[in-house]
Scaffold this motif. Structure first.
Motif, PDB file in Angstrom:
ATOM      1  N   TRP A  21     -17.503  61.159  34.126  1.00 45.51           N
ATOM      2  CA  TRP A  21     -17.432  61.803  35.440  1.00 45.51           C
ATOM      3  C   TRP A  21     -18.194  63.103  35.381  1.00 45.51           C
ATOM      4  CZ3 TRP A  21     -16.685  61.301  40.352  1.00 45.51           C
ATOM      5  CH2 TRP A  21     -16.346  62.391  41.138  1.00 45.51           C
ATOM      6  N   ASP A  22     -19.242  63.229  36.190  1.00 43.64           N
ATOM      7  CA  ASP A  22     -20.046  64.449  36.159  1.00 43.64           C
ATOM      8  C   ASP A  22     -19.711  65.402  37.299  1.00 43.64           C
ATOM      9  OD1 ASP A  22     -21.204  63.374  38.415  1.00 43.64           O
ATOM     10  OD2 ASP A  22     -23.189  63.122  37.541  1.00 43.64           O
ATOM     11  N   ASP A  32      -6.457  60.512  29.929  1.00 45.02           N
ATOM     12  CA  ASP A  32      -6.595  59.056  30.014  1.00 45.02           C
ATOM     13  C   ASP A  32      -7.825  58.536  29.252  1.00 45.02           C
ATOM     14  OD1 ASP A  32      -8.578  59.964  31.679  1.00 45.02           O
ATOM     15  OD2 ASP A  32      -7.905  58.862  33.448  1.00 45.02           O
ATOM     16  N   GLY A  33      -8.462  59.417  28.465  1.00 48.97           N
ATOM     17  CA  GLY A  33      -9.564  59.001  27.613  1.00 48.97           C
ATOM     18  C   GLY A  33     -10.930  59.010  28.268  1.00 48.97           C
ATOM     19  N   GLU A  34     -11.011  59.475  29.513  1.00 51.13           N
ATOM     20  CA  GLU A  34     -12.289  59.525  30.223  1.00 51.13           C
ATOM     21  C   GLU A  34     -13.025  60.821  29.907  1.00 51.13           C
ATOM     22  OE1 GLU A  34     -13.653  57.148  32.240  1.00 51.13           O
ATOM     23  OE2 GLU A  34     -11.989  55.878  31.624  1.00 51.13           O
ATOM     24  N   CYS A  90     -20.866  68.262  25.306  1.00 46.94           N
ATOM     25  CA  CYS A  90     -20.490  69.342  26.221  1.00 46.94           C
ATOM     26  C   CYS A  90     -19.356  68.953  27.171  1.00 46.94           C
ATOM     27  CB  CYS A  90     -21.707  69.785  27.026  1.00 46.94           C
ATOM     28  SG  CYS A  90     -23.021  70.485  25.995  1.00 46.94           S
ATOM     29  N   SER A  91     -18.962  67.687  27.172  1.00 42.41           N
ATOM     30  CA  SER A  91     -17.890  67.220  28.043  1.00 42.41           C
ATOM     31  C   SER A  91     -16.562  67.217  27.294  1.00 42.41           C
ATOM     32  CB  SER A  91     -18.196  65.810  28.548  1.00 42.41           C
ATOM     33  OG  SER A  91     -19.375  65.816  29.315  1.00 42.41           O
ATOM     34  N   GLU A  92     -15.516  67.059  28.044  1.00 40.83           N
ATOM     35  CA  GLU A  92     -14.180  66.979  27.462  1.00 40.83           C
ATOM     36  C   GLU A  92     -13.571  65.623  27.776  1.00 40.83           C
ATOM     37  OE1 GLU A  92     -11.803  70.230  28.780  1.00 40.83           O
ATOM     38  OE2 GLU A  92     -13.283  71.718  28.183  1.00 40.83           O
TER      39      GLU A  92
END
Length: 133
Positions: free
Chosen positions: A81-82, A100-102, A94-96
């Protein structure tokens, strides 16, 4: 120096000073000699230019390229999800990861990769504003 960021800033400042002191060129090679072409008849201090050239010998350039390639490898694209569209491309580093693992976070290419691409902004394959930091 307190941390690696201070160390890197100091090294980059040294490299920048060498580059600014060197002749702006354009530089050319004729198969053994290196020379600068100037639009005017200004006198060039080749000692400062030689210092810059010596600081960028092939082993230093290869080490720099290896380090930059390692940074590129540390920032791969992933589906997540951006913030604008579901299943967009995000930077895995750079994402977390949500509960729920997304993956959610920075759009790919992330700022890190866009900064690394900045020196190539004039290249025909550079995507301009899309890759601007």
């Amino acid at each position: 120096m307190s941390d690696i960021a201070d160390f890197l800033r100091a090294r980059y400042a040294e490299q920048r000073a060498l580059a600014l002191a060197a002749s702006p060129g354009p530089w050319h090679s004729d198969g053994g000699s290196v020379y600068a072409t100037h639009p005017t008849d200004e006198v060039v201090n080749y000692t400062e230019s030689a210092d810059h050239i010596a600081a960028h010998d092939p082993s230093a350039v290869l080490a720099d390229l290896d380090a930059k390639l390692a940074i590129v490898d540390e920032h791969p694209a992933a589906t997540g999800w951006d913030g604008r569209e579901i299943d967009g491309n995000v930077c895995r580093t750079c994402s977390e990861t949500s509960q729920d693992g997304e993956l959610a976070g920075d759009v790919y290419p992330c700022r890190t990769l866009r900064l690394l691409a900045q020196p190539f902004a004039g290249h025909a394959n550079h995507k301009g504003e899309e890759w601007a930091p």
